[in-house]
Every structure is written in structure tokens, then in C-alpha cells.
Write a protein that holds these residues in place. Structure first.
Motif, mmCIF file in Angstrom:
data_model
loop_
_atom_site.group_PDB
_atom_site.id
_atom_site.type_symbol
_atom_site.label_atom_id
_atom_site.label_comp_id
_atom_site.label_asym_id
_atom_site.label_seq_id
_atom_site.Cartn_x
_atom_site.Cartn_y
_atom_site.Cartn_z
ATOM 1 N N LEU A 63 0.985 -1.514 0.240
ATOM 2 C CA LEU A 63 -0.519 -0.057 0.144
ATOM 3 C C LEU A 63 1.019 1.015 0.087
ATOM 4 C CD1 LEU A 63 -2.164 -0.869 2.534
ATOM 5 C CD2 LEU A 63 -2.952 -0.889 0.700
ATOM 6 N N PRO A 64 0.640 2.010 -0.917
ATOM 7 C CA PRO A 64 -1.225 2.332 -1.869
ATOM 8 C C PRO A 64 -0.865 1.843 -2.854
ATOM 9 C CG PRO A 64 0.261 4.348 -1.517
ATOM 10 C CD PRO A 64 0.948 3.777 -0.283
ATOM 11 N N VAL A 65 -2.019 1.555 -3.218
ATOM 12 C CA VAL A 65 -1.670 1.064 -4.607
ATOM 13 C C VAL A 65 -2.556 1.711 -5.441
ATOM 14 C CG1 VAL A 65 -2.500 -0.921 -5.962
ATOM 15 C CG2 VAL A 65 -2.235 -1.577 -3.779
ATOM 16 N N PRO A 66 -1.862 2.013 -6.368
ATOM 17 C CA PRO A 66 -2.598 2.808 -7.756
ATOM 18 C C PRO A 66 -3.958 1.823 -8.163
ATOM 19 C CG PRO A 66 -0.681 3.852 -7.730
ATOM 20 C CD PRO A 66 -0.512 2.066 -6.866
ATOM 21 N N ILE A 67 -5.441 2.459 -8.780
ATOM 22 C CA ILE A 67 -5.901 1.670 -8.605
ATOM 23 C C ILE A 67 -6.245 1.818 -10.849
ATOM 24 C CG2 ILE A 67 -8.774 1.138 -8.889
ATOM 25 C CD1 ILE A 67 -7.241 0.888 -5.966
ATOM 26 N N GLY A 68 -6.881 0.960 -11.299
ATOM 27 C CA GLY A 68 -6.673 0.527 -12.743
ATOM 28 C C GLY A 68 -5.742 0.207 -13.877
ATOM 29 N N TYR A 69 -6.512 -0.425 -14.638
ATOM 30 C CA TYR A 69 -5.854 -1.227 -15.650
ATOM 31 C C TYR A 69 -5.214 -0.854 -16.544
ATOM 32 C CZ TYR A 69 -4.459 -3.975 -11.735
ATOM 33 O OH TYR A 69 -3.805 -5.165 -10.517
ATOM 34 N N GLU A 70 -6.377 -0.088 -17.791
ATOM 35 C CA GLU A 70 -6.553 0.654 -18.631
ATOM 36 C C GLU A 70 -7.057 1.428 -19.045
ATOM 37 O OE1 GLU A 70 -8.460 -2.704 -21.638
ATOM 38 O OE2 GLU A 70 -10.015 -3.032 -19.817
ATOM 39 N N ILE A 71 -6.829 2.431 -20.517
ATOM 40 C CA ILE A 71 -6.834 3.933 -20.395
ATOM 41 C C ILE A 71 -6.857 3.747 -21.540
ATOM 42 C CG2 ILE A 71 -5.805 4.682 -17.937
ATOM 43 C CD1 ILE A 71 -3.890 5.363 -19.376
ATOM 44 N N SER A 72 -7.973 5.289 -21.673
ATOM 45 C CA SER A 72 -7.371 6.309 -23.324
ATOM 46 C C SER A 72 -7.131 7.282 -23.396
ATOM 47 C CB SER A 72 -8.461 5.607 -24.339
ATOM 48 O OG SER A 72 -8.859 6.003 -25.534
ATOM 49 N N HIS A 124 -12.759 7.145 -26.618
ATOM 50 C CA HIS A 124 -12.262 6.612 -25.935
ATOM 51 C C HIS A 124 -12.193 6.202 -24.475
ATOM 52 C CE1 HIS A 124 -8.754 9.476 -26.748
ATOM 53 N NE2 HIS A 124 -9.586 10.647 -27.279
ATOM 54 N N PRO A 125 -14.458 5.829 -24.616
ATOM 55 C CA PRO A 125 -14.386 5.000 -23.326
ATOM 56 C C PRO A 125 -14.466 3.867 -23.618
ATOM 57 C CG PRO A 125 -15.978 7.121 -23.596
ATOM 58 C CD PRO A 125 -14.938 7.296 -24.402
ATOM 59 N N ALA A 291 -20.528 5.800 -18.495
ATOM 60 C CA ALA A 291 -19.621 6.476 -18.366
ATOM 61 C C ALA A 291 -19.411 7.616 -17.136
ATOM 62 C CB ALA A 291 -18.698 7.699 -19.277
ATOM 63 N N PHE A 292 -19.077 6.921 -16.093
ATOM 64 C CA PHE A 292 -19.303 8.263 -15.391
ATOM 65 C C PHE A 292 -18.299 8.865 -15.036
ATOM 66 C CE2 PHE A 292 -20.544 3.744 -14.006
ATOM 67 C CZ PHE A 292 -22.282 3.944 -12.570
ATOM 68 N N GLY A 310 -25.252 -4.157 -17.604
ATOM 69 C CA GLY A 310 -25.680 -4.065 -19.232
ATOM 70 C C GLY A 310 -24.757 -3.638 -20.534
ATOM 71 N N GLY A 311 -23.339 -3.550 -20.090
ATOM 72 C CA GLY A 311 -21.938 -3.553 -20.589
ATOM 73 C C GLY A 311 -20.647 -3.100 -20.188
ATOM 74 N N LYS A 312 -19.827 -2.525 -21.053
ATOM 75 C CA LYS A 312 -18.576 -2.254 -19.831
ATOM 76 C C LYS A 312 -18.833 -0.992 -19.127
ATOM 77 C CE LYS A 312 -15.071 -3.625 -20.017
ATOM 78 N NZ LYS A 312 -14.252 -4.128 -19.132
ATOM 79 N N LEU A 313 -18.044 -0.640 -18.340
ATOM 80 C CA LEU A 313 -18.242 0.825 -17.810
ATOM 81 C C LEU A 313 -16.704 1.812 -17.715
ATOM 82 C CD1 LEU A 313 -19.906 -0.503 -14.299
ATOM 83 C CD2 LEU A 313 -20.996 0.488 -16.627
ATOM 84 N N ALA A 314 -17.183 2.970 -18.185
ATOM 85 C CA ALA A 314 -15.700 3.968 -18.348
ATOM 86 C C ALA A 314 -15.942 4.935 -16.850
ATOM 87 C CB ALA A 314 -15.100 4.201 -19.607
ATOM 88 N N LEU A 315 -14.476 5.452 -16.375
ATOM 89 C CA LEU A 315 -14.587 6.462 -15.913
ATOM 90 C C LEU A 315 -13.982 7.635 -16.805
ATOM 91 C CD1 LEU A 315 -13.204 5.138 -12.805
ATOM 92 C CD2 LEU A 315 -14.914 5.819 -12.714
ATOM 93 N N VAL A 316 -14.335 8.757 -16.565
ATOM 94 C CA VAL A 316 -14.087 10.033 -17.880
ATOM 95 C C VAL A 316 -13.913 11.199 -16.487
ATOM 96 C CG1 VAL A 316 -15.141 11.225 -18.982
ATOM 97 C CG2 VAL A 316 -15.873 8.934 -19.657
ATOM 98 N N PRO A 317 -12.734 11.765 -16.597
ATOM 99 C CA PRO A 317 -12.178 12.510 -16.095
ATOM 100 C C PRO A 317 -13.094 14.266 -16.507
ATOM 101 C CG PRO A 317 -10.012 11.522 -16.715
ATOM 102 C CD PRO A 317 -11.329 11.083 -17.594
#
Length: 317
Positions: A63-72, A124-125, A291-292, A310-317
Motif C-alpha cells: 500500500l498504497p496501490v494506484p487503481i486501474g489497468y487500462e486507459i485511453s 475513448h470509453p 460512463a461515470f 449491461g455493457g462495459k463501464l468507463a470513468l471519464v475525467p
């Protein structure tokens, strides 16, 4: 080379536990060195592994562990004499990155070998969700030796990995019978599968639909039913693969794969370019349900945990 950006923020696990315990904090993005690039994140893919890998202490993880394995996103800085996995790169190029550490961020510096030109056919999502499920699906098909003309059984056909399996199998000429709830049958058909409802009597329903023997089974759900029916229908246990029932793999002699396993990691790295090309050609799509905002990562995982986003989810800055 670089362009200036505001203070970066990212999600980190500061203690082992669920997403609601993560923290969204400011951090300094390191300047890229030779062999690295910095990416302004425009979408981060949301995957069960993001939460699973910080739910409890693991050997070698600190710890601490940064989260997230794939991005665009877009390249904002490039280390000296650096090329990315797909070749030459310039500031502002749209790229994707997979098997990175800390993708739930506004900006991230990553090894250039993990970065590829983004398929222009995907948003991008969508692009941020291409490779984790895509490489998993490709490996499932590869380890079971699914061949043109064969009929295979896919458990969890309407899920994210299942949808990628359906598309890749169709391109190979492999016939897929896929389990799903009746409400998701149209989604299975959309991607070339033959839907069948899970639940009591599943093996008989699969036999009725198949006509031919079931050559292999791919389990993306990990239920007792999925493994038991696979064992009943597939003669060669080496042609049954699971990504969610490691215990049954150990006791029943079927194949278990995971991205953290060295053999799986090598395969998934090798197949990245092929999957990106399929997406660029329009042969591999990524359905995105929602997209959140980046700051809503725990909410995204609450939806994911329902098992029916119901499909993939994405996080958008």
C-alpha cells in the motif's frame, strides 16, 4: 517534449478493502524518462480486477496501490528517443494503454511498450475497455483450441468477456452456444451466438441446440452449474477453461487462466496488436453501458458488482 497540465489526481487504495474505502487524491505525475510516455487520460476502463486486486492483502503488493489497468487518452509528454508499442508517437496522439498501474487518473506516465495507437473507430470509453476483456477472450479461445466448424459452449455470453468471445469466435468460424438470461438473448444473437437460458436442465437444452458434440467450454461466470455442465458435455477436460473457478480447475482438471499468471501475461501481450487491428477494421466492438465521472469510481464499482451492468463501464475525467 511535453505540454503543461494542471495538478493530477488519481484513485488509490490506502488500505485493503472495497472501492468505498479508496481515496481520490492529488499527485505529481512523473516526467517520462527514456522508454516512457505521459498520457492525459480521457477514459479509464472499469474491470472487476481493479477492485479484486486490492480487496485483501496479496503477496508482493504494498500500500498504497494506484487503481486501474487500462486507459485511453492523448500523449502529453514523451521520453527521449522513445517509441510506443505501435511505433512512432507525437504529442497529442490518441493512444490506449493496457496492463498499466494506476489508470484511474487524470494523467499517468507509463512504459511506452504498453502504449498503442488508439483505434479511430472507437470512442475513448470504448477504447479504454478493449484490451483486458479482449485479450482474456482471445486466450480462452486459444487454450481450448476452438477451431472453425466446431460448436463450443460459452457461459456468460452476454457479459463483457463473453461478448468479445462471441465476436472473435465468429471471425474464426466457430459456432457458439452461449448462456444468458432471456432478457439478454438479443445481445447474444447480435454478436453471432446462439442463446440458451441458464438454470436447471441447461445440459439438455444445450444438447438440443447443438446437434453436434460440444467440442469445448468457456466459463466466464464461475458458477457450480457452469463447471458441472461443461464437464458433462465436453469429453476432453483440457478443452474446458475458466476465468472464475480456480478451485474447480484444481479439483476437476480443467484449465484456469488469469492475467497475473506468467503464461497468460505473455499471451495477452502478444495478441494486443491483433485485437487493435480488428477494432480498427470494425470487426471488434466494445459495448459501453455507461460512463461515470472519474470521481465516481466507487459508484461505478457498485453497479459493476450487481453483475448486470449491461455493457462495459468507463470513468471519464
Amino acid at each position: 517534449m511535453s505540454v503543461s497540465t494542471p495538478q493530477s489526481r488519481h484513485w488509490v487504495a490506502t488500505a485493503w478493502g472495497p472501492p468505498d474505502s479508496w481515496e481520490f487524491v492529488e499527485h505529481d505525475t512523473p516526467s517520462p524518462q527514456k522508454g516512457e510516455v505521459t498520457i492525459r487520460v480521457l477514459a479509464a476502463g472499469v474491470n472487476p480486477a481493479d477492485a479484486k486486486h486490492v480487496a485483501a492483502a496479496r503477496p508482493g503488493a504494498e500500500l498504497p496501490v494506484p487503481i486501474g489497468y487500462e486507459i485511453s487518452g492523448e500523449v502529453s509528454a514523451i521520453g527521449a528517443d522513445t517509441r510506443i508499442g505501435s511505433g512512432a508517437v507525437d504529442i497529442g496522439d490518441e493512444v490506449i494503454a493496457f496492463r498499466v498501474r494506476g489508470g484511474y487518473a487524470t494523467e499517468i506516465t507509463v512504459p511506452a511498450e504498453k502504449v498503442f495507437a488508439k483505434p479511430s473507430t472507437l470512442t475513448h470509453p470504448e477504447a479504454a475497455n478493449l484490451l483486458l476483456v479482449g485479450t482474456t477472450a482471445a486466450e480462452m479461445l486459444a487454450v481450448t483450441g476452438a477451431a472453425p466448424g466446431e460448436t463450443i459452449l460459452l457461459h456468460g455470453a452476454s457479459g463483457a468477456v463473453g461478448v468479445s468471445v462471441l465476436q472473435q469466435a465468429r471471425l474464426r468460424g466457430v459456432r457458439v452456444i452461449g448462456t444468458a438470461s432471456e432478457a439478454r438473448f438479443d445481445e447474444v444473437r447480435r454478436f453471432g451466438g446462439i442463446p440458451v437460458e441458464y438454470g436447471p436442465g441447461l445440459a439438455g437444452r444445450v444438447r438440443d441446440l447443438a446437434g453436434d458434440p460440444i467440442a469445448a467450454a468457456l466459463d466466464a461466470v464461475g458458477t457450480t452449474e457452469a463447471v458441472d455442465v461443461s464437464l458433462e458435455l465436453v469429453r476432453d477436460r483440457r478443452r474446458i477453461v475458466t476465468i472464475a473457478a480456480a478451485g474447480r480447475a484444481a479439483t476437476d482438471g480443467i484449465t484456469f487462466i488469469a492475467g497475473s499468471m506468467p503464461e497468460s501475461a505473455r499471451f495477452r501481450d502478444e495478441v494486443r496488436s491483433e485485437l487493435i487491428a480488428l477494432a480498427q477494421n470494425g470487426d471488434l466492438v466494445v459495448p459501453v453501458a455507461r460512463a461515470f465521472a472519474l470521481g465516481e469510481a466507487p459508484a461505478a464499482h457498485r453497479l459493476l458488482a450487481t453483475g448486470h451492468p449491461g455493457g462495459k463501464l468507463a470513468l471519464v475525467p
